[in-house]
Design a protein around this motif. Structure first.
Motif, PDB file in Angstrom:
ATOM      1  N   ALA A  13      10.357  34.988  53.173  1.00  0.00           N
ATOM      2  CA  ALA A  13      11.160  34.241  54.149  1.00  0.00           C
ATOM      3  C   ALA A  13      12.070  33.248  53.430  1.00  0.00           C
ATOM      4  CB  ALA A  13      10.252  33.512  55.136  1.00  0.00           C
ATOM      5  N   PHE A  14      11.623  32.706  52.318  1.00  0.00           N
ATOM      6  CA  PHE A  14      12.412  31.767  51.534  1.00  0.00           C
ATOM      7  C   PHE A  14      13.730  32.402  51.085  1.00  0.00           C
ATOM      8  CE2 PHE A  14      13.557  30.148  47.301  1.00  0.00           C
ATOM      9  CZ  PHE A  14      13.811  28.821  47.624  1.00  0.00           C
ATOM     10  N   HIS A  15      13.661  33.659  50.651  1.00  0.00           N
ATOM     11  CA  HIS A  15      14.855  34.342  50.153  1.00  0.00           C
ATOM     12  C   HIS A  15      15.848  34.696  51.255  1.00  0.00           C
ATOM     13  CE1 HIS A  15      12.255  34.993  46.592  1.00  0.00           C
ATOM     14  NE2 HIS A  15      13.399  34.745  45.976  1.00  0.00           N
ATOM     15  N   LEU A  16      15.382  34.811  52.490  1.00  0.00           N
ATOM     16  CA  LEU A  16      16.286  35.174  53.591  1.00  0.00           C
ATOM     17  C   LEU A  16      17.354  34.111  53.842  1.00  0.00           C
ATOM     18  CD1 LEU A  16      13.868  36.829  56.151  1.00  0.00           C
ATOM     19  CD2 LEU A  16      15.576  37.941  54.723  1.00  0.00           C
ATOM     20  N   ASN A  17      17.140  32.901  53.382  1.00  0.00           N
ATOM     21  CA  ASN A  17      18.123  31.833  53.556  1.00  0.00           C
ATOM     22  C   ASN A  17      19.237  31.872  52.513  1.00  0.00           C
ATOM     23  OD1 ASN A  17      16.829  30.691  55.783  1.00  0.00           O
ATOM     24  ND2 ASN A  17      15.452  29.536  54.478  1.00  0.00           N
ATOM     25  N   LYS A  18      19.098  32.730  51.524  1.00  0.00           N
ATOM     26  CA  LYS A  18      20.096  32.818  50.460  1.00  0.00           C
ATOM     27  C   LYS A  18      21.132  33.880  50.813  1.00  0.00           C
ATOM     28  CE  LYS A  18      16.919  31.309  46.910  1.00  0.00           C
ATOM     29  NZ  LYS A  18      16.333  31.590  45.608  1.00  0.00           N
ATOM     30  N   ARG A  19      22.380  33.494  50.829  1.00  0.00           N
ATOM     31  CA  ARG A  19      23.475  34.371  51.247  1.00  0.00           C
ATOM     32  C   ARG A  19      23.566  35.630  50.383  1.00  0.00           C
ATOM     33  NH1 ARG A  19      29.009  31.723  52.994  1.00  0.00           N
ATOM     34  NH2 ARG A  19      27.521  30.815  54.407  1.00  0.00           N
ATOM     35  N   ASP A  20      23.450  35.477  49.069  1.00  0.00           N
ATOM     36  CA  ASP A  20      23.528  36.633  48.174  1.00  0.00           C
ATOM     37  C   ASP A  20      22.396  37.621  48.449  1.00  0.00           C
ATOM     38  OD1 ASP A  20      25.763  35.557  46.985  1.00  0.00           O
ATOM     39  OD2 ASP A  20      24.693  34.790  45.232  1.00  0.00           O
ATOM     40  N   PHE A  21      21.208  37.095  48.720  1.00  0.00           N
ATOM     41  CA  PHE A  21      20.058  37.954  48.987  1.00  0.00           C
ATOM     42  C   PHE A  21      20.263  38.737  50.277  1.00  0.00           C
ATOM     43  CE2 PHE A  21      15.857  38.833  50.771  1.00  0.00           C
ATOM     44  CZ  PHE A  21      15.285  39.535  49.723  1.00  0.00           C
ATOM     45  N   GLN A  22      20.799  38.082  51.296  1.00  0.00           N
ATOM     46  CA  GLN A  22      21.053  38.761  52.568  1.00  0.00           C
ATOM     47  C   GLN A  22      22.017  39.918  52.377  1.00  0.00           C
ATOM     48  OE1 GLN A  22      22.331  36.019  55.572  1.00  0.00           O
ATOM     49  NE2 GLN A  22      20.415  34.892  55.563  1.00  0.00           N
ATOM     50  N   ALA A  23      23.076  39.714  51.617  1.00  0.00           N
ATOM     51  CA  ALA A  23      24.058  40.771  51.368  1.00  0.00           C
ATOM     52  C   ALA A  23      23.411  41.922  50.595  1.00  0.00           C
ATOM     53  CB  ALA A  23      25.249  40.214  50.599  1.00  0.00           C
ATOM     54  N   GLU A  24      22.592  41.593  49.630  1.00  0.00           N
ATOM     55  CA  GLU A  24      21.898  42.615  48.843  1.00  0.00           C
ATOM     56  C   GLU A  24      20.931  43.413  49.730  1.00  0.00           C
ATOM     57  OE1 GLU A  24      18.533  42.615  45.355  1.00  0.00           O
ATOM     58  OE2 GLU A  24      20.116  41.101  45.230  1.00  0.00           O
ATOM     59  N   LEU A  25      20.222  42.707  50.599  1.00  0.00           N
ATOM     60  CA  LEU A  25      19.271  43.351  51.501  1.00  0.00           C
ATOM     61  C   LEU A  25      19.987  44.265  52.502  1.00  0.00           C
ATOM     62  CD1 LEU A  25      16.232  43.436  52.066  1.00  0.00           C
ATOM     63  CD2 LEU A  25      16.567  41.575  53.694  1.00  0.00           C
ATOM     64  N   GLU A  26      21.105  43.794  53.044  1.00  0.00           N
ATOM     65  CA  GLU A  26      21.889  44.616  53.962  1.00  0.00           C
ATOM     66  C   GLU A  26      22.355  45.896  53.278  1.00  0.00           C
ATOM     67  OE1 GLU A  26      25.140  42.635  55.909  1.00  0.00           O
ATOM     68  OE2 GLU A  26      23.849  40.965  56.490  1.00  0.00           O
ATOM     69  N   GLU A  27      22.808  45.780  52.054  1.00  0.00           N
ATOM     70  CA  GLU A  27      23.262  46.957  51.309  1.00  0.00           C
ATOM     71  C   GLU A  27      22.101  47.923  51.063  1.00  0.00           C
ATOM     72  OE1 GLU A  27      25.312  49.831  49.628  1.00  0.00           O
ATOM     73  OE2 GLU A  27      26.198  48.107  50.663  1.00  0.00           O
ATOM     74  N   LYS A  28      20.940  47.388  50.695  1.00  0.00           N
ATOM     75  CA  LYS A  28      19.764  48.220  50.456  1.00  0.00           C
ATOM     76  C   LYS A  28      19.341  48.935  51.735  1.00  0.00           C
ATOM     77  CE  LYS A  28      17.682  48.576  47.094  1.00  0.00           C
ATOM     78  NZ  LYS A  28      17.835  49.611  46.046  1.00  0.00           N
TER      79      LYS A  28
END
Length: 68
Positions: A13-28
């Motif tokens: 949940a901590f990583h979900l607040n990071k913009r770069d992580f969200q973009a990476e997750l969306e791509e994955k």
């Protein structure tokens, strides 16, 4: 009878607040969708440490796709 394979992913949940992580997750997720994976469940997991007690610390996601 159809057969399925499954993929499990735990997301902090901590990583979900990071913009770069969200973009990476969306791509994955987009990539896995193209490969036939379907997100069938996303469940919050409460933390067991004193810092996160009673709070969602991560999410468990379950993907499935039909075996070929």
């Amino acid at each position: 009878m159809k057969k399925y394979e499954y993929k499990l992913l735990t997301i902090s949940a901590f990583h979900l607040n990071k913009r770069d992580f969200q973009a990476e997750l969306e791509e994955k997720f987009r990539q896995w969708g193209e490969e036939g994976w379907e997100l069938v469940k996303m469940e919050p997991v409460n933390g067991g440490t004193w810092i996160f007690w009673g709070r969602t610390s991560k999410f468990l996601t379950v993907f499935k796709r039909e075996k070929i």
